[in-house]
Structure formats: C-alpha cells, structure tokens
Scaffold this motif. Structure first.
Motif, short mmCIF file in Angstrom:
data_model
loop_
_atom_site.label_atom_id
_atom_site.label_comp_id
_atom_site.label_asym_id
_atom_site.label_seq_id
_atom_site.Cartn_x
_atom_site.Cartn_y
_atom_site.Cartn_z
N THR A 118 4.34 0.35 4.57
CA THR A 118 3.33 0.75 5.57
C THR A 118 3.12 2.25 5.57
OG1 THR A 118 5.13 0.88 7.15
CG2 THR A 118 3.85 -1.16 7.14
N ARG A 119 3.81 2.94 4.66
CA ARG A 119 3.77 4.39 4.72
C ARG A 119 2.71 5.03 3.84
NH1 ARG A 119 8.23 6.59 7.09
NH2 ARG A 119 10.09 5.31 7.30
N MET A 120 2.29 4.32 2.77
CA MET A 120 1.45 4.97 1.77
C MET A 120 0.02 5.14 2.27
SD MET A 120 1.66 4.67 -2.29
CE MET A 120 1.63 2.93 -2.44
N LEU A 121 -0.43 6.40 2.37
CA LEU A 121 -1.79 6.69 2.82
C LEU A 121 -2.72 6.89 1.64
CD1 LEU A 121 -1.07 9.22 5.72
CD2 LEU A 121 -1.27 6.73 5.83
N ALA A 122 -2.17 7.31 0.50
CA ALA A 122 -2.97 7.45 -0.72
C ALA A 122 -2.03 7.19 -1.88
CB ALA A 122 -3.58 8.85 -0.82
N GLY A 123 -2.55 6.57 -2.93
CA GLY A 123 -1.67 6.20 -4.03
C GLY A 123 -2.24 6.57 -5.38
N ILE A 124 -1.91 5.77 -6.37
CA ILE A 124 -2.31 6.05 -7.75
C ILE A 124 -3.83 6.18 -7.83
CG2 ILE A 124 -2.35 5.09 -10.07
CD1 ILE A 124 0.37 3.75 -9.31
N GLY A 125 -4.29 7.17 -8.58
CA GLY A 125 -5.73 7.39 -8.71
C GLY A 125 -6.18 8.58 -7.90
N GLU A 126 -5.41 8.92 -6.87
CA GLU A 126 -5.72 10.14 -6.11
C GLU A 126 -5.06 11.32 -6.82
OE1 GLU A 126 -7.73 10.22 -3.62
OE2 GLU A 126 -7.96 8.06 -3.40
N ASN A 127 -5.33 12.53 -6.32
CA ASN A 127 -4.71 13.70 -6.95
C ASN A 127 -3.19 13.64 -6.83
OD1 ASN A 127 -6.94 15.33 -7.92
ND2 ASN A 127 -7.56 15.37 -5.79
N SER A 186 5.63 19.07 -7.37
CA SER A 186 5.41 19.81 -6.13
C SER A 186 5.32 18.83 -4.97
CB SER A 186 4.13 20.66 -6.20
OG SER A 186 3.98 21.40 -5.00
N ILE A 187 5.68 19.32 -3.81
CA ILE A 187 5.59 18.53 -2.59
C ILE A 187 4.87 19.35 -1.54
CG2 ILE A 187 7.95 19.26 -1.97
CD1 ILE A 187 8.16 16.65 -0.32
N GLY A 188 4.06 18.67 -0.73
CA GLY A 188 3.35 19.36 0.33
C GLY A 188 3.41 18.55 1.61
N VAL A 189 3.04 19.18 2.70
CA VAL A 189 3.09 18.50 4.00
C VAL A 189 1.76 18.68 4.71
CG1 VAL A 189 4.13 20.53 5.12
CG2 VAL A 189 4.41 18.28 6.16
N LEU A 190 1.35 17.63 5.41
CA LEU A 190 0.06 17.70 6.11
C LEU A 190 0.12 16.87 7.39
CD1 LEU A 190 -2.49 15.22 4.56
CD2 LEU A 190 -0.23 15.46 3.58
N PRO A 191 -0.66 17.29 8.41
CA PRO A 191 -0.86 16.41 9.55
C PRO A 191 -1.68 15.22 9.05
CG PRO A 191 -1.74 18.63 9.98
CD PRO A 191 -1.41 18.56 8.53
N LYS A 216 2.84 11.70 13.09
CA LYS A 216 1.83 12.75 12.89
C LYS A 216 1.86 13.40 11.53
CE LYS A 216 1.86 14.03 17.76
NZ LYS A 216 2.56 14.86 18.72
N ILE A 217 2.97 13.24 10.81
CA ILE A 217 3.16 14.04 9.59
C ILE A 217 3.24 13.16 8.35
CG2 ILE A 217 4.69 15.68 8.43
CD1 ILE A 217 5.54 16.69 11.15
N ALA A 218 2.60 13.64 7.29
CA ALA A 218 2.69 12.97 6.00
C ALA A 218 3.11 13.99 4.95
CB ALA A 218 1.35 12.34 5.62
N VAL A 219 3.70 13.51 3.87
CA VAL A 219 4.00 14.40 2.75
C VAL A 219 3.33 13.84 1.50
CG1 VAL A 219 6.18 15.28 3.64
CG2 VAL A 219 6.18 13.26 2.19
N THR A 220 3.02 14.73 0.59
CA THR A 220 2.43 14.32 -0.68
C THR A 220 3.24 14.96 -1.79
OG1 THR A 220 0.44 14.42 -2.05
CG2 THR A 220 0.71 16.15 -0.42
N PHE A 221 3.49 14.23 -2.85
CA PHE A 221 4.32 14.77 -3.93
C PHE A 221 3.93 14.13 -5.25
CE2 PHE A 221 7.74 11.49 -4.79
CZ PHE A 221 7.17 10.49 -4.04
N LYS A 222 4.13 14.87 -6.31
CA LYS A 222 3.77 14.35 -7.63
C LYS A 222 4.42 15.19 -8.71
CE LYS A 222 -0.35 13.61 -10.44
NZ LYS A 222 -1.79 13.85 -10.45
#
Lengths: 235, 830
Positions: free
Chosen positions: B122-131, B240-245, B140-146
C-alpha cells in the motif's frame, strides 16, 4: 538572542548551522546573500559549502556579496561572527582574518572525526571551553590548509589568537596545526572543522561543537549586561 | 542575463502545422547576451538543415542509420511510421531513443516480471516507468530512491563520468518532487594492482566526491569491489534518495494545451552527444579514448541551484509537469513528457540557450549537457517561474508549448523547428514508448556445468591455529575486505545533519523527521562471483544481503531498487544470465514482500568476447518509526565487567564456493553459491526489528563476504574493543566457522541482563542462536584454542592496503571552463 546564518548560492551547511544555533537556545535567522539587511541579528554564522561554486579561489566571490558588506562593517564594530569551513575562507578573503586556506597538502577532500585542542578561550565563540581542552569535531574540506607568512603566524601565536589546533594528526597540512583563529578583538572567529556537526548524540561524534554556540550566547548576555562589545576585551 | 520572460501563447498551432516563425521580439529576447545572431547560424549550412520538406522531396537519399546504431529493419520501421524518410534530426532522435540504454529493447520482456510479481503493498505511490519509485513512509511523508549505472562514461573519463553519474541520479530524484538527501555508490573495478585501476579508481572517487560534496549530499554507503572481470569495464553505479511531502509528488505529463514548455538550468553545449547510443549501448574497443567527447561535463554548483529553484517552484505550485534531462537530453524529455500525456508539442529550437553558437539542430536535440530540467507550466504561471529562476541565477527559457491531441483522439505530434525550418515532425510515442522489443535468444553458458562442478569446498584449507591466524591477517588485508576509508574519507557524510549511520556500517541510516525521529535505512549489495556461478541464486543472494543489512540495523525493509550490470545482450549466454537474474530478483522480492520500485539496466559491459560477471546490484530501503533505536555494527566499550555477550544468529554450513576465501587464497571461482533461504532472512529481520524496539542489542553486524572472521575484526576495530570468542563444537571445523559465507546470519552483542529476553525472542521467531563469546577489555581478538591477534596488528593489516595502492597524489580535475564562466556571470549579477 538571534543568530543570523547566511545562505550564499552554494552554501551547504547553512541549515545545520541554524539547527545548532537553535539547539544552543538561540533563534536562528536566515540571511540571504543578496540582501544587505542583517535584520537586527546579534551574531552571524558564515556556514560551510561551496559559495558560488568556489570555482575561483574559495570565498573569493562571496566576500563581495551585498550581505558581506554589512557583515564586514558590523564585525569591525564588534558583532560576533563565526566562519566555519567555507565561512572561514570567506573571512580570510574579506581580510577580517589573516592568512589563507589552500588546497589540502595530500590533495584529497578529507572527511573524518578530528581531535582539536582548544587554546584561546577569551573569544566570543570559545569562552565555554577551557584552555587545553581536547574536543572531537568532524572535519571535511578540500581546501583547509591554513597558510600565512612567518611573521603573521608568530604574531597570531604571540597574541594568543590561535583558538584551536589539530591534535592526533593534521588532516590537511595546516601550518603549525592551526584549525582556527580569531581577530584581535576576539569577536570574529574562523574554524575549518565543523562544530555544527557535533551538537547531537544521534548524528555527531560528540556534543563538543555546541560550546561554540553557547559561548556566543554567553558573550552576548555578558555584553548586554555590562554594555560592552560582545567578544571580549579590545587589545 | 538569466531569464527571458516571454510568452509563446500567441503561436498556438495545430499539431501538424507547417513551421511558424515565433514573433521577432520573442526570438530576440531569447538570445542571451553574447549569443550569435540567428542568421550567422543559418549560413553555416550551405542549404540549411535537413527539413521535413526536404525529406519528402528526396525519399531516396542515403542515410547513415547503421553508423548511428540502427539496424536495417529498425530504419525501415521509422520510414513506415513517418511515411517518408526521417530528417537528419529525426534519425538521430530515433537512434537515441531506440538505443538499448533508452528503449530497454532487450530487457523489456524480462523486466515485466517486476510488475507481474509485485507483492501486495500500500506504500508505492510511483513505480517502474517513472523517473524514480516513490514510497510512502508516513501519513505525510514519502521517499523516492533509485540506483543507476554510469559505467561506460566512467571508464572513458573517470572523473566526469562518475561526477555526472551522481548528477543524473540526483535529477531523477528531484523530478519526482523530492529534495535529494543522500547518495550511495556501489563501485567495481579491475584487479586492485592493475595499472588501469590506478587510473580509473582515483578519478571515479574524486568525481563522486567532487560532485556530491559540492551538491551538499551526504554519501552514506556503497560498495568497493575489485575483480579482474571488471578490467576495462568498471561499474560505477550511483544511488540517490530524496524526501517529499506526499502532496508534492510531481508528474512528467505535458498536459494542458497551450501550456508552456520551459527549459531550466544550464545552457546546452556539445558535451555528451551520442552518450547513450555510442557509449552505453555498444561494446568497447581500442577506440575508447576517442570517445571522450561523448562524456558529459558536470557543474555541481549549477545543479545545487537547480535543486533549490525546482523545490521553490514545487512549493509555490508553479509546475504542471517536469522531467529531468539526462541521457538523450532534450530528445528524451520532449518525447517522454508529450507521450505520457498523449498531447503534441511545438518547440522552437533556436530559443535553447547554447554554449556554442554553431550547434546544429541535431546537436541541440542530442546534447547530454548536464544540470537541465524541462518544465511544463501554465501561461499565467510563466512570469512567476522565471522570477524564481532569476532569484537562484538559473537560466529559464520558454522553448515551446503543448499542442492538442488529434481531433480523432489520436496522440498529438511533436513538431520542432529551427529558424523557420521544420526539422522534426513525429508522433512522440513512437520514440518514447514504441521502440523495438526483442526476445533475444538465451543459452546457458557452455562452461557453467564444469564451473559448478569445480567446488571450493574441496580446496586445501588451513587447520592449525597458526595457519588460521595467518589466513585472517591475509584476508582482512585483501582489497575486497580491507578498510575502505581511503575512499570514503573523500566523501562528506555529515552535510544536512541527518546522517545517523554511514559507511562502514551495514546500512546508511538517515533521520527524516527531526520531531518524530522517523527515519530510513538503505543498503546496496551485489556479488558478481555468486551470480556468475548461478545468476538466479546470485540475484536472490544480493537481495538477501541488502535486506539483511537493512534489517540488522533494526529497520523494516519495505522496497527495492536495482541496477543490472551485464555483458552484451547479443550474446545468448549473457542474455540467459540476465533472464535468470531478473527471474531470481522478481521471485525474491515477491517472497520478501518488497516491491521493485525502479532501477536501471546496463548492458554491453564487455571487452571483446569477454563479458563481466553478471552483476545485479540491489538496493533495499527500510524504515524506522524512531531512528534513535538503530543498531550500529561496532562492539561498544564494555559497560559492565565481563563485557557484552556475543551471539551468532543463523545457520553456518560448509559453504565456500564463490567465497572471498577461495578467491584470496586460491584464486578460485567455482561450485555453487551459498544457499538462499528467504524465509530465514525474514525471520532474522523480524527478530532484529523487535530486538531494536525492545533495546536488547548493543551491536549487530551482518555476515557476508569473508564470513565470521571478517565480522569479528570489523566489529572489534570500529571502537577498538576486543572480543573473546569460542567457536561452537558442532562437528564443523574452526575454519568453516570462520570463513564460510552462509547467508542469513548476523553477529549481535547483547548487554548482560538482556540475554534471556533476547533468546526468548529468537526462539519465538525460530532463529537459531549460538553463543560465541563476549566483548573484552583486552585489546585483542581471541579465538579460544586457536589464536589471538592484537587489535593493533589487525588494524595495521586491515588499513594499509588501499593507502599503499592509491595513496599518491590524487588525480584531480579542475572545474570545466563552462562552469567557470557561469560563475563569473553570476558574480556580475551580485
């Protein structure tokens, strides 16, 4: 007490300096490089980073920023100013402190937890330490090798203006193991290692960095009480 | 000098419009000072550039499609799509977008498994195919990493190749709406003592440090592995990993007819042209030196300004769509943003700010100049966007606008002109989405059966205490097991003030939220030798190790990214390895419940006929509700008399094939890699999570390369604390206990008084526990009945290796001339 933290384009440890000021009990006020207004702050921190990319000599461009004109004036009038890493380089370029920071002797950027021995404790930023106290603070720089001519070095030592030296190893080849110095009045201090990264047990190697920030609060409290300039006695 | 406020709204054109000149005033205002006048450019071509009209008029003109890497049938398909021959610019665009690097044409059929086998989550907000994949870690918080590869450029030009590898992955993170907060670098080089390693490694390390340090991102971990298989094909992966609201998540779709297409960031130069098609999608030969111009040149200061301006734009709600420019530059960004929305786009190329005035339209479209982003903004927001860019001293230029989809519902077209010449008129989806897909032939490598039969378990072993002692000292001084601080000291790990753990710890651990203590743990791991022996199990072992590294810190592993480094896909043996590795990783992620959120494939890591060991590198992300409970790897100074109790978790088997011991002492690679038991990994992870929450463990260290001996040495040397160890008497020899690389294991230190609770917890989770000793006041590592080594002697052996190999003056690279001129221009503004 309100401590201003300057953000130049390319400043990196500005948020960390502001956090350290808050942890010490001050209000952190963010200052913008292009705005000469100091917003009535009681002290200023010039943070680490690569101001304007530092593609020229480190700090050589930042010294001409509008905010620096105000800071240079205020520092000459006694405003406590702490330059950390890139901030130290800026203070040297601005001629508020003597000497220069050059490329590390081994030519590498180096990040390690570094032992320092505090010497001068009569400055606005070091009065909470005891002379000879050993403290552990992260060092991280590519151009942190302090150099000056022999006469300048001699007078810095004679006047007790070395605030800290590297012990148990010199990380960058600085002359006479100098890690930080102060101006004659003791209100302007430059230091190459990063006290703002040693203020929390969770993220730092020690809490030793906090002393720099509590020192300035004490200096400011003292100066407002007895009406003197912050930063100790004029020589 | 930085921004050219102007609106292009008056030129809204139907999608297939014939070229239309932008208003003269707008064109003029687009020229930064010092930029040559338009007519000078045109004069450089005797007949002007190749246009759509010319293409229609000269259908039989011979075109260099093969030289650009396109096969005959691919070229025929382009002609079919366009119903004419492509223009020179279009041909270049197809060659780039249909390259292996951009189109994933060989890997696509296999990568589908990551989607098909996604575990429920239930956590994935964007997956393969996105940047980059985005994972929610709190309300409130999500992280993105690749993780991504920059292997080929880093071999050709180590400093800039590695530097721009960092820059590229950071922009992927930025494009998702996140503030980048850390980087990690899994690196692989040829033999440590090979002369070319002495050329490549110092440059790569200086490049990663030079870019990441200047960007203000802590480097919190990674890997440094040496193996002759990477000679001539070093692997430089960057994470790299980033954080976003959560509500700041950005999308790349170029929606909204009439919206403005804005190019933000550095000016466009000739660097990096052909990067993805020439460098990343073919095998190296002797001419690698000549390919230096294909490597981009980085300016981290510009990237820092780009980050700050993008974040300010996001927070002000000024961006409708955004895409970074990396490999394939404008070509990729324009086609992907338009294709994702199904809209068309009209672009005036002469508006693109250039470093070199004489660049042709094809070069502008193909340039991989760094530090650029493509924004889609509404006309009413354009002025505000330009103002933010000006505040940060970043170029921002309106270069085009979004045009409608076809009246019949078909996608719009991408029409690009250059000084009145229409040089491109294509359906953007044909470039971005409809590239060729190959189900390439697979064949198990012919030598695999013999290789697997040649087991390391039969090699001569040390048996006496003295022999074991010598083996330990030899192993810890070997390049793969030695102290890596010569490298990691060149990286800033403190900046941003949220680094809780960094290398050499098992995972990098970051505080995300200062108030709640919410945090994340990240580890990247891979073992090419295991994957060579069995790519399916090798991929699962990489996953298991990264998962375990995260779990032993006390974090809960939740998501995966991967960088798949392989040889040429045109070799059926390599393709088989790839297919097996993907299958293994997808199966493993399904079983562990950790979805693959994104990643990257790097093929053609091959010199001549020799491919690298298949090297799937796996990154696992874990979360902490409170990062203060993280468990570090070093034994703490004994708080009570008698020290902390040491336990070995998991089962030790006689597993030495593919091990570091076999390689260091016998130069041997053969047999089958250690057994993978993902259920056991999950049990170990669950135990460590609970033990962390209950505060039962003072240190924990994952067992992998080098086995128990390596773990004891590292945990002792971390804080200079000794240990007295008694190896279990269970039928296995001391040698097997010390050097086996069985998976699913860790060593923990448990303060006295907590041992009963810990053992009860281990029993609850079914994790085998073996008491192996205590931490000690004495400055020695003592293995009962076998040997004792002083910590000083261990440290000397462990820490000298890299210094001796690379300790000379570093290869240094000054900032490029372009960066310097940008700086000076900025100075004038201030």
């Amino acid at each position: 007490m309100r401590i201003g933290v300057v953000t130049f384009p390319g400043s990196l440890d500005d948020g960390d300096a502001a956090r350290a000021a808050r942890i010490a009990g001050a209000e952190a006020v963010r200052l913008w490089h292009g705005d000469p207004d100091l917003h009535g702050v009681d002290a200023v921190v010039l943070p680490g980073g690569f101001s304007y990319g530092d593609y020229l000599r480190c700090g050589a461009i930042a010294r001409f920023a509008p905010v620096m004109e105000s800071i240079i004036d205020a520092a000459r009038g006694g405003l406590p100013v702490l330059g950390i890493c890139n901030g130290f380089q800026v203070l040297c370029e601005a001629h508020l402190l003597p000497g220069a920071l050059t490329r590390n002797q081994h030519l590498h950027f180096r990040n390690r937890d570094q032992w320092l021995k505090v010497e001068a404790t009569n400055t606005a930023w070091t009065n909470q330490f005891t002379p000879g106290q050993e403290i552990l603070i992260p060092v991280k720089n590519g151009e942190g090798c302090f150099v000056a001519d022999q006469k300048t070095l001699d007078s810095l030592e004679a006047e007790g203006r070395v605030i800290a030296r590297y012990v148990r190893g010199n990380p960058n080849g600085s002359q006479r193991d100098i890690a930080g110095i102060t101006n004659e009045a003791g209100n302007v201090v430059g230091i190459m290692p990063h006290p703002e990264h040693a203020v929390e047990a969770l993220t730092g190697p020690s809490l030793d960095g906090l002393g720099f920030f509590t020192s300035v609060l004490r200096a400011l409290a003292g100066s407002s009480a007895d009406g003197q300039l912050a930063g100790g006695q004029q020589r | 000098m930085t921004t050219q406020p102007e609106t292009a709204t008056s030129e809204a054109q139907p999608s297939r419009a014939v070229p239309n000149q932008p208003p003269a005033a707008a064109a003029a205002s687009n020229k930064p000072s010092g930029f040559a006048a338009t007519d000078v450019l045109v004069n450089e071509f005797a007949d002007g550039p190749d246009t759509v009209d010319k293409a229609v008029a000269s259908p039989d003109e011979l075109q260099p499609h093969a030289e650009l890497g396109l096969k005959d049938d691919e070229y025929d398909r382009i002609r079919q799509i366009l119903d004419r021959r492509p223009t020179a610019s279009e041909l270049a665009m197809y060659s780039i977008m249909w390259s292996e690097h951009c189109s994933y044409k060989s890997s696509k059929v296999h990568l589908r498994q990551f989607g098909e086998k996604t575990p429920p989550n239930t956590r994935m907000l964007a997956g393969i195919g996105e940047n980059a994949g985005v994972v929610q870690i709190s309300d409130k918080i999500a992280v993105t990493f690749k993780v991504e590869s920059h292997n080929h450029p880093s071999y050709v030009e180590p400093y800039q190749g590695a530097a721009t590898g960092v820059g590229g992955i950071v922009r992927d993170i930025l494009a998702m709406g996140a503030r980048p907060i850390a980087v990690m670098d899994p690196l692989r080089f040829g033999a440590a003592d090979h002369p070319d390693t002495a050329r490549v490694l110092p440059g790569v390390v200086a490049g990663i440090g030079g870019y990441g340090n200047c960007l203000g991102l802590p480097n919190i971990g990674g890997e440094i592995v040496f193996d002759p298989t990477y000679q001539g094909n070093p692997l430089v992966n960057a994470l790299s990993i980033g954080v976003l609201p959560v509500e700041r998540l950005q999308k790349k779709e170029a929606t909204g007819t009439g919206n403005i297409v804005v190019l933000l960031g550095a000016r466009t130069g000739r660097d990096g042209i052909g990067g993805v098609s020439v460098l990343a999608s073919a095998t190296f030969d002797e001419e690698a030196e000549q390919r230096r111009p294909s490597v981009q040149v980085g300016d981290p200061f510009m990237e820092k300004l780009l980050i700050e301006s993008c974040l300010e734009l996001y927070d002000a709600g000024l961006v409708s769509g955004i895409q970074d420019l990396g490999g394939a530059g404008l070509t990729c960004a324009l086609t992907e943003t338009a294709a994702a929305a199904g809209t068309g786009m009209r672009v005036w190329l002469e508006r693109v700010p250039l470093r070199e005035a004489s660049m042709s339209p094809t070069e502008i479209l193909a340039s991989e100049s760094q530090e650029r982003m493509l924004l889609i903004v509404t006309p009413e927001n354009l002025a505000a966007v330009l103002k933010v860019a000006e505040k940060w001293g970043v170029w921002a230029t309106a270069i085009g606008e979004v045009t409608p989809a076809g009246a019949d519902g078909t996608p719009g077209r991408l029409v690009i002109s250059w000084n009145d010449h229409v040089v491109v008129d294509v359906p953007p989806g044909s470039l971005a989405d409809d590239g060729p897909v190959y189900a390439r032939p697979l064949r198990e490598p012919a030598d695999l059966i013999l290789l697997q039969a040649d087991r390391a378990e039969t090699l001569p072993r040390p048996s006496t205490g003295d022999e074991l002692r010598e083996t330990v000292l030899k192993m810890i001084a070997s390049p793969n097991l030695c102290d890596k601080s010569w490298v990691t000291e060149q990286y800033d790990r403190y900046v941003l003030g949220n680094t809780v753990l960094a290398q050499p710890e098992d995972s990098g651990v970051l505080r995300i939220d200062e108030e709640t203590g919410l945090g994340v743990a990240l580890s990247v791991d891979g073992n090419g030798r295991y994957a060579r022996l069995d790519p399916y199990e090798g991929a699962r072992l990489a996953l298991a190790e990264a998962y375990r590294n995260v779990a032993v810190t006390g974090a809960e592993p939740i998501a995966v990214t991967d960088c798949l480094n392989f040889g040429s896909p045109e070799d059926p043996a390599v393709m088989w390895q790839f297919a097996e590795a993907v299958r293994g990783l997808a199966d493993g992620c399904l079983q562990l419940g950790t979805p693959v959120t994104g990643g990257n494939v790097s093929f053609y890591n091959q010199t001549g006929a020799a491919a690298i060991h298949p090297t799937p590198v796996v990154g696992v992300l874990g979360i902490f509700d409170d990062v203060a409970r993280r468990i570090p790897m070093g034994f703490p100074a004994p708080a009570k008399a008698g020290g902390d109790l040491l336990f070995l978790l998991g089962e030790t088997r006689n597993e030495l094939s593919g091990s570091e011991w076999a390689w260091v002492t016998h130069g041997h690679l053969g047999g089958k890699p250690p057994k993978v038991d993902l259920a056991a990994e999950q049990a170990l992870g669950a135990l460590m999570g609970r033990a962390s929450k209950a505060g039962l463990v003072s240190a924990a260290h994952d067992l992998s390369d080098g086995g128990l001996a390596q773990v004891l040495v590292e945990s002792c040397l971390r804080h200079n604390v000794g240990a007295k160890v008694t190896l279990p008497e269970d039928g296995s020899t001391a040698f097997v206990h010390l050097f086996s690389e069985s998976a699913g294991r860790a060593v923990v230190a448990v303060p006295r008084g907590h041992d009963k609770a810990f053992l009860a917890l281990a029993a609850e989770f079914g994790v085998p526990v073996t008491p192996i000793g205590v931490t000690a006041e004495e400055q020695t590592l003592q293995i009962q009945d076998q040997f004792t080594i002083g910590l000083d002697e261990l440290r000397t052996a462990w820490s000298a290796t890299l210094k001796n190999l690379f300790g000379g003056p570093a290869e240094t690279a000054s900032a490029d001339g372009e960066g310097r001129s940008v700086t000076l221009e900025l100075t004038e503004r201030n």
